[in-house]
Write a protein that holds these residues in place. Structure first.
Motif, PDB file in Angstrom:
ATOM      1  N   VAL A   1       0.829  -1.207   0.000  1.00 19.45           N
ATOM      2  CA  VAL A   1       0.000   0.000   0.000  1.00 19.45           C
ATOM      3  C   VAL A   1       0.866   1.260   0.000  1.00 19.45           C
ATOM      4  O   VAL A   1       0.378   2.361   0.195  1.00 19.45           O
ATOM      5  CB  VAL A   1      -0.991   0.018   1.194  1.00 19.45           C
ATOM      6  N   ASN A   2       2.165   1.097  -0.238  1.00 19.73           N
ATOM      7  CA  ASN A   2       3.115   2.193  -0.356  1.00 19.73           C
ATOM      8  C   ASN A   2       3.177   3.078   0.884  1.00 19.73           C
ATOM      9  O   ASN A   2       3.298   4.288   0.803  1.00 19.73           O
ATOM     10  CB  ASN A   2       2.808   3.039  -1.605  1.00 19.73           C
ATOM     11  N   CYS A   3       3.117   2.455   2.056  1.00 20.28           N
ATOM     12  CA  CYS A   3       3.147   3.228   3.299  1.00 20.28           C
ATOM     13  C   CYS A   3       4.561   3.678   3.662  1.00 20.28           C
ATOM     14  O   CYS A   3       4.737   4.637   4.411  1.00 20.28           O
ATOM     15  CB  CYS A   3       2.553   2.413   4.447  1.00 20.28           C
ATOM     16  N   GLY A   4       5.574   2.958   3.158  1.00 27.37           N
ATOM     17  CA  GLY A   4       6.962   3.339   3.412  1.00 27.37           C
ATOM     18  C   GLY A   4       7.556   2.786   4.698  1.00 27.37           C
ATOM     19  O   GLY A   4       8.711   3.078   5.005  1.00 27.37           O
ATOM     20  N   SER A   5       6.817   1.996   5.431  1.00 28.81           N
ATOM     21  CA  SER A   5       7.323   1.451   6.697  1.00 28.81           C
ATOM     22  C   SER A   5       8.603   0.646   6.507  1.00 28.81           C
ATOM     23  O   SER A   5       9.491   0.667   7.342  1.00 28.81           O
ATOM     24  CB  SER A   5       6.277   0.555   7.354  1.00 28.81           C
ATOM     25  N   CYS A   6       8.697  -0.052   5.417  1.00 28.69           N
ATOM     26  CA  CYS A   6       9.841  -0.934   5.166  1.00 28.69           C
ATOM     27  C   CYS A   6      11.107  -0.183   4.786  1.00 28.69           C
ATOM     28  O   CYS A   6      12.217  -0.574   5.168  1.00 28.69           O
ATOM     29  CB  CYS A   6       9.504  -1.908   4.048  1.00 28.69           C
ATOM     30  N   GLU A   7      10.960   0.883   4.034  1.00 30.73           N
ATOM     31  CA  GLU A   7      12.126   1.571   3.467  1.00 30.73           C
ATOM     32  C   GLU A   7      13.110   2.049   4.527  1.00 30.73           C
ATOM     33  O   GLU A   7      14.313   1.847   4.406  1.00 30.73           O
ATOM     34  CB  GLU A   7      11.680   2.746   2.591  1.00 30.73           C
ATOM     35  N   GLY A   8      12.616   2.652   5.572  1.00 30.78           N
ATOM     36  CA  GLY A   8      13.483   3.151   6.627  1.00 30.78           C
ATOM     37  C   GLY A   8      14.118   2.062   7.467  1.00 30.78           C
ATOM     38  O   GLY A   8      15.125   2.283   8.132  1.00 30.78           O
ATOM     39  N   GLU A   9      13.546   0.865   7.432  1.00 28.22           N
ATOM     40  CA  GLU A   9      14.056  -0.247   8.220  1.00 28.22           C
ATOM     41  C   GLU A   9      15.187  -1.010   7.525  1.00 28.22           C
ATOM     42  O   GLU A   9      15.955  -1.709   8.168  1.00 28.22           O
ATOM     43  CB  GLU A   9      12.925  -1.225   8.546  1.00 28.22           C
ATOM     44  N   CYS A  10      15.309  -0.878   6.215  1.00 29.23           N
ATOM     45  CA  CYS A  10      16.312  -1.638   5.460  1.00 29.23           C
ATOM     46  C   CYS A  10      17.722  -1.146   5.784  1.00 29.23           C
ATOM     47  O   CYS A  10      18.044   0.018   5.528  1.00 29.23           O
ATOM     48  CB  CYS A  10      16.055  -1.520   3.966  1.00 29.23           C
ATOM     49  N   PRO A  11      18.581  -2.024   6.332  1.00 29.09           N
ATOM     50  CA  PRO A  11      19.920  -1.599   6.731  1.00 29.09           C
ATOM     51  C   PRO A  11      20.863  -1.313   5.568  1.00 29.09           C
ATOM     52  O   PRO A  11      21.896  -0.678   5.756  1.00 29.09           O
ATOM     53  CB  PRO A  11      20.427  -2.786   7.561  1.00 29.09           C
ATOM     54  N   VAL A  12      20.511  -1.765   4.364  1.00 27.22           N
ATOM     55  CA  VAL A  12      21.388  -1.538   3.210  1.00 27.22           C
ATOM     56  C   VAL A  12      20.762  -0.617   2.162  1.00 27.22           C
ATOM     57  O   VAL A  12      21.313  -0.433   1.087  1.00 27.22           O
ATOM     58  CB  VAL A  12      21.825  -2.874   2.559  1.00 27.22           C
ATOM     59  N   GLY A  13      19.611  -0.041   2.453  1.00 29.52           N
ATOM     60  CA  GLY A  13      18.969   0.898   1.535  1.00 29.52           C
ATOM     61  C   GLY A  13      18.526   0.274   0.222  1.00 29.52           C
ATOM     62  O   GLY A  13      18.567   0.926  -0.829  1.00 29.52           O
TER      63      GLY A  13
END
Length: 56
Positions: A10-22
């Motif tokens: 749903v494109n909330c973005g919760s995952c993006e900030g959590e990724c340690p390697v971007g």
């Protein structure tokens, strides 16, 4: 094995900030994971409220 984001995103973005390697970025109306950069840690899947991230 890399993770991928399914159509349930749903494109909330919760995952993006959590990724340690971007490895996660926005592409149109959803997020995508760069499989070459993904280290398969699963942090993104744990952060996803819609369970849209699965192991490939």
């Amino acid at each position: 094995m890399a993770y991928k984001i399914t159509d349930a995103c749903v494109n909330c973005g919760s995952c993006e900030g959590e990724c340690p390697v971007g490895a996660i970025s926005e592409d149109g109306d959803k997020r995508v994971i760069d499989a070459a950069s993904c280290v398969s840690c699963g942090t993104c899947a744990a952060a996803c409220p819609t369970e849209a991230i699965v192991e490939e």
